[in-house]
Design a protein around this motif. Structure first.
Motif, PDB file in Angstrom:
ATOM      1  N   TYR A 130     -29.005  24.947 -35.534  1.00 37.37           N
ATOM      2  CA  TYR A 130     -28.900  25.065 -36.980  1.00 37.37           C
ATOM      3  C   TYR A 130     -28.825  26.511 -37.444  1.00 37.37           C
ATOM      4  N   GLY A 131     -29.401  27.421 -36.666  1.00 36.28           N
ATOM      5  CA  GLY A 131     -29.240  28.827 -36.991  1.00 36.28           C
ATOM      6  C   GLY A 131     -27.804  29.283 -36.830  1.00 36.28           C
ATOM      7  N   TYR A 132     -27.119  28.745 -35.816  1.00 40.38           N
ATOM      8  CA  TYR A 132     -25.738  29.142 -35.538  1.00 40.38           C
ATOM      9  C   TYR A 132     -24.730  28.443 -36.453  1.00 40.38           C
ATOM     10  N   GLU A 133     -25.152  27.382 -37.116  1.00 44.65           N
ATOM     11  CA  GLU A 133     -24.226  26.550 -37.881  1.00 44.65           C
ATOM     12  C   GLU A 133     -23.387  27.329 -38.891  1.00 44.65           C
ATOM     13  N   PRO A 134     -23.967  28.237 -39.706  1.00 47.38           N
ATOM     14  CA  PRO A 134     -23.122  28.948 -40.678  1.00 47.38           C
ATOM     15  C   PRO A 134     -22.007  29.759 -40.022  1.00 47.38           C
ATOM     16  N   MET A 135     -22.263  30.359 -38.873  1.00 45.02           N
ATOM     17  CA  MET A 135     -21.223  31.120 -38.179  1.00 45.02           C
ATOM     18  C   MET A 135     -20.169  30.193 -37.594  1.00 45.02           C
ATOM     19  N   ILE A 136     -20.599  29.102 -36.960  1.00 47.51           N
ATOM     20  CA  ILE A 136     -19.665  28.173 -36.315  1.00 47.51           C
ATOM     21  C   ILE A 136     -18.723  27.559 -37.351  1.00 47.51           C
ATOM     22  N   LEU A 137     -19.295  27.081 -38.467  1.00 48.26           N
ATOM     23  CA  LEU A 137     -18.496  26.368 -39.458  1.00 48.26           C
ATOM     24  C   LEU A 137     -17.554  27.286 -40.230  1.00 48.26           C
ATOM     25  N   ASN A 138     -17.831  28.586 -40.238  1.00 50.52           N
ATOM     26  CA  ASN A 138     -17.018  29.511 -41.025  1.00 50.52           C
ATOM     27  C   ASN A 138     -16.183  30.455 -40.177  1.00 50.52           C
ATOM     28  N   GLU A 139     -16.153  30.247 -38.859  1.00 48.28           N
ATOM     29  CA  GLU A 139     -15.417  31.160 -37.980  1.00 48.28           C
ATOM     30  C   GLU A 139     -13.934  31.202 -38.336  1.00 48.28           C
ATOM     31  N   ASP A 140     -13.335  30.051 -38.595  1.00 51.97           N
ATOM     32  CA  ASP A 140     -11.909  30.040 -38.925  1.00 51.97           C
ATOM     33  C   ASP A 140     -11.630  30.778 -40.232  1.00 51.97           C
ATOM     34  N   ARG A 141     -12.500  30.630 -41.222  1.00 54.12           N
ATOM     35  CA  ARG A 141     -12.313  31.313 -42.498  1.00 54.12           C
ATOM     36  C   ARG A 141     -12.438  32.826 -42.341  1.00 54.12           C
TER      37      ARG A 141
END
Length: 288
Positions: A160-171
Motif C-alpha cells: 500500500y505504500g508503493y501503490e501511489p507510485m505504481i498507479l501513477n507511473e504511466d502518468r
C-alpha cells in the motif's frame, strides 16, 4: 507454458517481472516469433495465476526461494530437452532471482538477458517517489501529493505504500504499462479461478515478497557474472532504474556485456517493440 516450432531448437526460459507475475498471453501473442527460433518456456512466478497455490507459507517467500525456483525450472528443462545450457531471459522484478541464479550456477546458462533489469530497487524507488511527488505538485494533483506525503519515501513494509507510485507511473513517465495485468488475466491458457489469481496473486505476492528485496544492491552483491550478459531498457523506462543499472553495469565483470536501448518503449520494452527484441534474441542466440 512451453511452445516452439521444433523440440530441437535452443531453449529459452522467460521469468516474468512482477511478484506473482504471469505473462502467458503477452508472450504467446506479442513474442510468438520467438517460437520459430527457440523452445520458449514461460513460467508463472510463485503466487501468481497457476502458481497461486504456492503462495503460502509466506515466510518462505524470500529472495533465496525465488532464486531456487529459477534454478529448479532450469534443471528440469536441461533434463527434459537434454541441453547443457539454456538462455535465460527475465523482466523487472524477475531479474533479481534470475541474476542470482546465474551467479550461483553460471554453467547452466548460455547467456543472460535482463529486460528492465533491477540493480538497486530501494535507490530507484526513492528517486521515483521524488519524481512522482514533483509531478503531482507541478500538475496540481493535491490528492496524490497528500497520499505521497502521508506514506513518506520508500521502502515500505507492504504494497500500500508503493501503490501511489505504481498507479501513477504511466502518468508521470508517459508510458503505457497499466494494461499488463488485464491483458494476462485474459489468457485462454488459464481457468476462471487462475485468471482471478493474476490480479490477486500480484497483490498478495507483492505484499509478501517485495519488502524483502529492499537490501538488494547488485553493485556490491554481484560484482561478476560468468556468462554473456545483455541488458535491455526502453527509452521511456523510469530514469532512476536506468541510472542504477548503469552504475552496476559500469563495474560488472562478465565475458561479454551489452546495454541495449529499444526506442519508443517503456518498462515492458520487449512487448512494446517485439520485432526489435526478437532480432536481438536472434543475435544473442547466434553469438552463444
Amino acid at each position: 507454458m512451453i511452445r516452439g516450432a521444433r523440440a530441437d531448437l535452443p531453449v529459452l526460459l522467460f521469468v516474468p517481472g512482477s511478484p506473482g507475475g504471469s505473462e502467458l498471453r503477452a508472450m504467446r501473442e506479442r513474442l510468438a516469433a520467438l517460437e520459430q527460433r527457440f523452445v520458449v518456456v514461460t513460467m508463472d512466478r510463485r503466487g501468481g495465476a497457476r502458481s497461486f497455490g504456492a503462495l503460502d507459507p509466506t515466510p518462505t517467500f524470500t529472495v533465496a526461494n525465488e532464486t531456487r525456483n529459477v534454478l529448479d525450472v532450469t534443471e528440469y528443462l536441461r533434463t527434459r530437452f537434454r541441453r547443457d545450457k539454456i538462455l535465460l531471459v527475465a523482466h523487472s522484478g524477475g531479474t533479481i532471482g534470475a541474476t542470482l541464479a546465474v551467479q550461483e550456477s553460471p554453467g547452466y546458462f548460455a547467456a543472460y538477458v535482463g529486460v528492465g533489469q533491477v540493480a538497486d530497487p530501494t535507490a530507484s524507488d526513492r528517486t521515483q517517489y521524488a519524481d512522482t511527488l514533483a509531478w503531482a505538485r507541478a500538475h496540481g494533483d493535491g490528492e496524490l501529493v497528500a497520499r505521497l506525503t502521508q506514506v513518506g519515501p520508500p521502502p515500505y513494509t507492504n504494497i500500500y505504500g508503493y501503490e501511489p507510485m505504481i498507479l501513477n507511473e504511466d502518468r508521470v513517465y508517459g508510458t503505457d504499462n497499466g494494461d499488463a495485468l488485464i491483458e494476462n488475466a485474459e489468457a485462454p491458457e488459464l481457468g476462471a479461478l487462475e485468471k482471478v489469481h493474476v490480479l490477486s496473486g500480484f497483490l498478495d505476492s507483492f505484499d509478501a515478497y517485495y519488502p524483502r528485496v529492499r537490501s538488494i544492491d547488485f553493485k556490491s552483491q554481484v560484482p561478476a557474472l560468468g556468462v554473456p550478459v545483455y541488458f535491455v531498457a526502453g527509452d521511456r523506462e523510469v530514469p532512476a532504474r536506468v541510472r542504477d543499472l548503469g552504475l552496476w553495469n559500469a563495474v560488472l565483470k562478465a565475458p561479454r556485456k551489452e546495454l541495449v536501448t529499444l526506442k519508443n518503449a517503456g518498462h515492458r520494452s520487449m512487448f512494446d517493440q517485439p520485432a526489435a527484441f526478437v532480432a536481438l534474441m536472434e543475435r544473442i542466440r547466434d553469438a552463444s
